[in-house]
Design a protein around this motif. Sequence first.
Motif, PDB file in Angstrom:
ATOM      1  N   ASN A  54      -7.066  -3.879  -7.036  1.00 18.71           N
ATOM      2  CA  ASN A  54      -6.384  -5.173  -6.951  1.00 18.71           C
ATOM      3  C   ASN A  54      -5.619  -5.255  -5.642  1.00 18.71           C
ATOM      4  OD1 ASN A  54      -7.178  -6.084  -9.602  1.00 18.71           O
ATOM      5  ND2 ASN A  54      -5.629  -4.711 -10.447  1.00 18.71           N
ATOM      6  N   ILE A  55      -5.802  -6.348  -4.926  1.00 18.77           N
ATOM      7  CA  ILE A  55      -5.161  -6.546  -3.632  1.00 18.77           C
ATOM      8  C   ILE A  55      -4.461  -7.893  -3.617  1.00 18.77           C
ATOM      9  CG2 ILE A  55      -5.547  -6.833  -1.154  1.00 18.77           C
ATOM     10  CD1 ILE A  55      -7.948  -4.978  -1.422  1.00 18.77           C
ATOM     11  N   LEU A  56      -3.250  -7.909  -3.088  1.00 18.77           N
ATOM     12  CA  LEU A  56      -2.504  -9.158  -2.941  1.00 18.77           C
ATOM     13  C   LEU A  56      -1.944  -9.189  -1.515  1.00 18.77           C
ATOM     14  CD1 LEU A  56      -1.477 -11.740  -4.281  1.00 18.77           C
ATOM     15  CD2 LEU A  56       0.598 -10.498  -4.928  1.00 18.77           C
ATOM     16  N   LEU A  57      -2.355 -10.196  -0.759  1.00 21.66           N
ATOM     17  CA  LEU A  57      -1.905 -10.380   0.622  1.00 21.66           C
ATOM     18  C   LEU A  57      -0.971 -11.567   0.711  1.00 21.66           C
ATOM     19  CD1 LEU A  57      -5.300  -9.896   2.518  1.00 21.66           C
ATOM     20  CD2 LEU A  57      -3.592  -8.164   1.977  1.00 21.66           C
ATOM     21  N   SER A  58       0.023 -11.458   1.560  1.00 22.27           N
ATOM     22  CA  SER A  58       0.954 -12.566   1.788  1.00 22.27           C
ATOM     23  C   SER A  58       0.983 -12.885   3.270  1.00 22.27           C
ATOM     24  CB  SER A  58       2.361 -12.200   1.301  1.00 22.27           C
ATOM     25  OG  SER A  58       2.808 -11.010   1.927  1.00 22.27           O
ATOM     26  N   GLY A  90       1.494  -6.506   5.091  1.00 24.99           N
ATOM     27  CA  GLY A  90       2.615  -6.289   4.194  1.00 24.99           C
ATOM     28  C   GLY A  90       2.291  -6.612   2.751  1.00 24.99           C
ATOM     29  N   GLY A  91       1.030  -6.437   2.371  1.00 23.11           N
ATOM     30  CA  GLY A  91       0.614  -6.742   1.001  1.00 23.11           C
ATOM     31  C   GLY A  91       0.688  -5.528   0.094  1.00 23.11           C
ATOM     32  N   GLY A  92       0.113  -5.671  -1.085  1.00 24.00           N
ATOM     33  CA  GLY A  92       0.100  -4.601  -2.067  1.00 24.00           C
ATOM     34  C   GLY A  92      -1.312  -4.309  -2.529  1.00 24.00           C
ATOM     35  N   MET A  93      -1.568  -3.041  -2.844  1.00 26.36           N
ATOM     36  CA  MET A  93      -2.885  -2.612  -3.292  1.00 26.36           C
ATOM     37  C   MET A  93      -2.713  -1.585  -4.399  1.00 26.36           C
ATOM     38  SD  MET A  93      -5.901  -0.782  -1.036  1.00 26.36           S
ATOM     39  CE  MET A  93      -7.218   0.150  -1.811  1.00 26.36           C
ATOM     40  N   THR A  94      -3.357  -1.826  -5.541  1.00 23.30           N
ATOM     41  CA  THR A  94      -3.311  -0.898  -6.658  1.00 23.30           C
ATOM     42  C   THR A  94      -4.727  -0.448  -6.996  1.00 23.30           C
ATOM     43  OG1 THR A  94      -3.442  -2.684  -8.307  1.00 23.30           O
ATOM     44  CG2 THR A  94      -1.243  -1.969  -7.601  1.00 23.30           C
ATOM     45  N   VAL A  95      -4.860   0.817  -7.348  1.00 21.37           N
ATOM     46  CA  VAL A  95      -6.139   1.406  -7.743  1.00 21.37           C
ATOM     47  C   VAL A  95      -5.985   1.966  -9.152  1.00 21.37           C
ATOM     48  CG1 VAL A  95      -7.887   3.138  -7.199  1.00 21.37           C
ATOM     49  CG2 VAL A  95      -6.695   1.952  -5.349  1.00 21.37           C
ATOM     50  N   GLU A  96      -6.849   1.528 -10.068  1.00 23.49           N
ATOM     51  CA  GLU A  96      -6.744   1.927 -11.465  1.00 23.49           C
ATOM     52  C   GLU A  96      -8.080   2.471 -11.967  1.00 23.49           C
ATOM     53  OE1 GLU A  96      -5.617  -1.602 -13.484  1.00 23.49           O
ATOM     54  OE2 GLU A  96      -3.707  -1.836 -12.438  1.00 23.49           O
ATOM     55  N   THR A  97      -8.008   3.472 -12.837  1.00 23.27           N
ATOM     56  CA  THR A  97      -9.189   3.993 -13.531  1.00 23.27           C
ATOM     57  C   THR A  97      -8.873   4.029 -15.016  1.00 23.27           C
ATOM     58  OG1 THR A  97      -8.391   6.259 -13.161  1.00 23.27           O
ATOM     59  CG2 THR A  97      -9.985   5.373 -11.589  1.00 23.27           C
ATOM     60  N   MET A  99      -6.624 -17.917  -4.204  1.00 26.81           N
ATOM     61  CA  MET A  99      -5.349 -18.088  -3.511  1.00 26.81           C
ATOM     62  C   MET A  99      -4.349 -18.692  -4.487  1.00 26.81           C
ATOM     63  SD  MET A  99      -6.370 -19.274   0.371  1.00 26.81           S
ATOM     64  CE  MET A  99      -4.630 -19.141   0.822  1.00 26.81           C
ATOM     65  N   PRO A 100      -3.470 -17.874  -5.095  1.00 28.52           N
ATOM     66  CA  PRO A 100      -2.474 -18.412  -6.024  1.00 28.52           C
ATOM     67  C   PRO A 100      -1.556 -19.435  -5.377  1.00 28.52           C
ATOM     68  CG  PRO A 100      -2.613 -16.011  -6.183  1.00 28.52           C
ATOM     69  CD  PRO A 100      -3.385 -16.418  -4.968  1.00 28.52           C
ATOM     70  N   SER A 101      -1.351 -19.296  -4.062  1.00 27.54           N
ATOM     71  CA  SER A 101      -0.541 -20.246  -3.303  1.00 27.54           C
ATOM     72  C   SER A 101      -1.075 -20.270  -1.875  1.00 27.54           C
ATOM     73  CB  SER A 101       0.939 -19.829  -3.318  1.00 27.54           C
ATOM     74  OG  SER A 101       1.134 -18.667  -2.531  1.00 27.54           O
ATOM     75  N   PRO A 102      -0.685 -21.261  -1.072  1.00 25.39           N
ATOM     76  CA  PRO A 102      -1.169 -21.302   0.316  1.00 25.39           C
ATOM     77  C   PRO A 102      -0.778 -20.083   1.141  1.00 25.39           C
ATOM     78  CG  PRO A 102      -0.270 -23.429  -0.332  1.00 25.39           C
ATOM     79  CD  PRO A 102       0.073 -22.474  -1.431  1.00 25.39           C
ATOM     80  N   ALA A 103       0.213 -19.309   0.683  1.00 26.03           N
ATOM     81  CA  ALA A 103       0.676 -18.151   1.436  1.00 26.03           C
ATOM     82  C   ALA A 103       0.272 -16.832   0.789  1.00 26.03           C
ATOM     83  CB  ALA A 103       2.192 -18.197   1.597  1.00 26.03           C
ATOM     84  N   MET A 104      -0.617 -16.870  -0.198  1.00 28.08           N
ATOM     85  CA  MET A 104      -1.007 -15.642  -0.890  1.00 28.08           C
ATOM     86  C   MET A 104      -2.512 -15.655  -1.148  1.00 28.08           C
ATOM     87  SD  MET A 104       2.078 -15.297  -3.697  1.00 28.08           S
ATOM     88  CE  MET A 104       1.467 -13.700  -4.242  1.00 28.08           C
ATOM     89  N   LEU A 105      -3.124 -14.469  -1.081  1.00 24.57           N
ATOM     90  CA  LEU A 105      -4.542 -14.312  -1.374  1.00 24.57           C
ATOM     91  C   LEU A 105      -4.723 -13.071  -2.245  1.00 24.57           C
ATOM     92  CD1 LEU A 105      -7.530 -14.862   0.978  1.00 24.57           C
ATOM     93  CD2 LEU A 105      -7.465 -12.817  -0.433  1.00 24.57           C
TER      94      LEU A 105
END
Length: 252
Positions: free
Chosen positions: A247-251, A232-239, A192-198
């Motif tokens: 990679n997933i980031l939730l707010s 409302g988060g972001g998700m990236t898929v890389e090869t 958790m980079p911050s209390p509002a992000m995972l």
Amino acid sequence: YVFFLPRDPSIVLCERVQSVAVLAVLVSLLLVFLLLYALYCGGHEYLARLKLTQENHLLAMESQRYQELRAYVEQTRVLRHDFRQHLHVICGLAETGRLEELKNYLRQYEGELSAPRPTICANAALDAIAGHYELLSRRAHIPVKWQIALPETLPLPEEELCMMLGNLLENALRASESLPEEERRIDVGAQMPSPAMLALSVENTYDPRPGATPAGDGIGLASVKAVVQRYGGGMTVETDGGVFRVNILLSF
């Protein structure tokens, strides 16, 4: 319009012929408009039903994952209860000095007692699902590197995060199993980079040859993406070079 036109164009503007021709054009355009509108309404309704079906399917998958997690937690609770009973037997044999019987009893459970599972995460539910896939990875000879630094209380429902991690790990295990043992690898990170992000990331090796699937069967990614979009988060898929990474980031 051409069908209603007379053969001699010079009489198009004569009396009732002009009215009939204009009326025919308007009626034709109206019919075309009604047909297009009916197609639009039908297509819109079909897409709405398709979206609802997909959402119900994802919810069913999430519910199944959560039920599997609860069953695993319940199984762990039963095992702990049984282990306490084993401790009672061991204490009783030790107190009465029956050492030979105690040695024989310990030999029966030597395998279980010699391989304790370390705690992976402070959260009990997440630790249970991680421990389940840790056991599966050991059986498949796939090394997993855990870097989970999450608190005991999470800012989102436990079943949703467990569902996402379970889907990603299951796909990673399936993709890694197609490789030789020395090339298998899975890295899991959560913090958790911050209390509002995972932040959550899962990286695994896979067979880069054409036709191979880098994420197992890939079914779980749709369910994971649905949860990410809900927050409302972001998700990236890389090869990259035989490595598949999510990679997933939730707010909140």
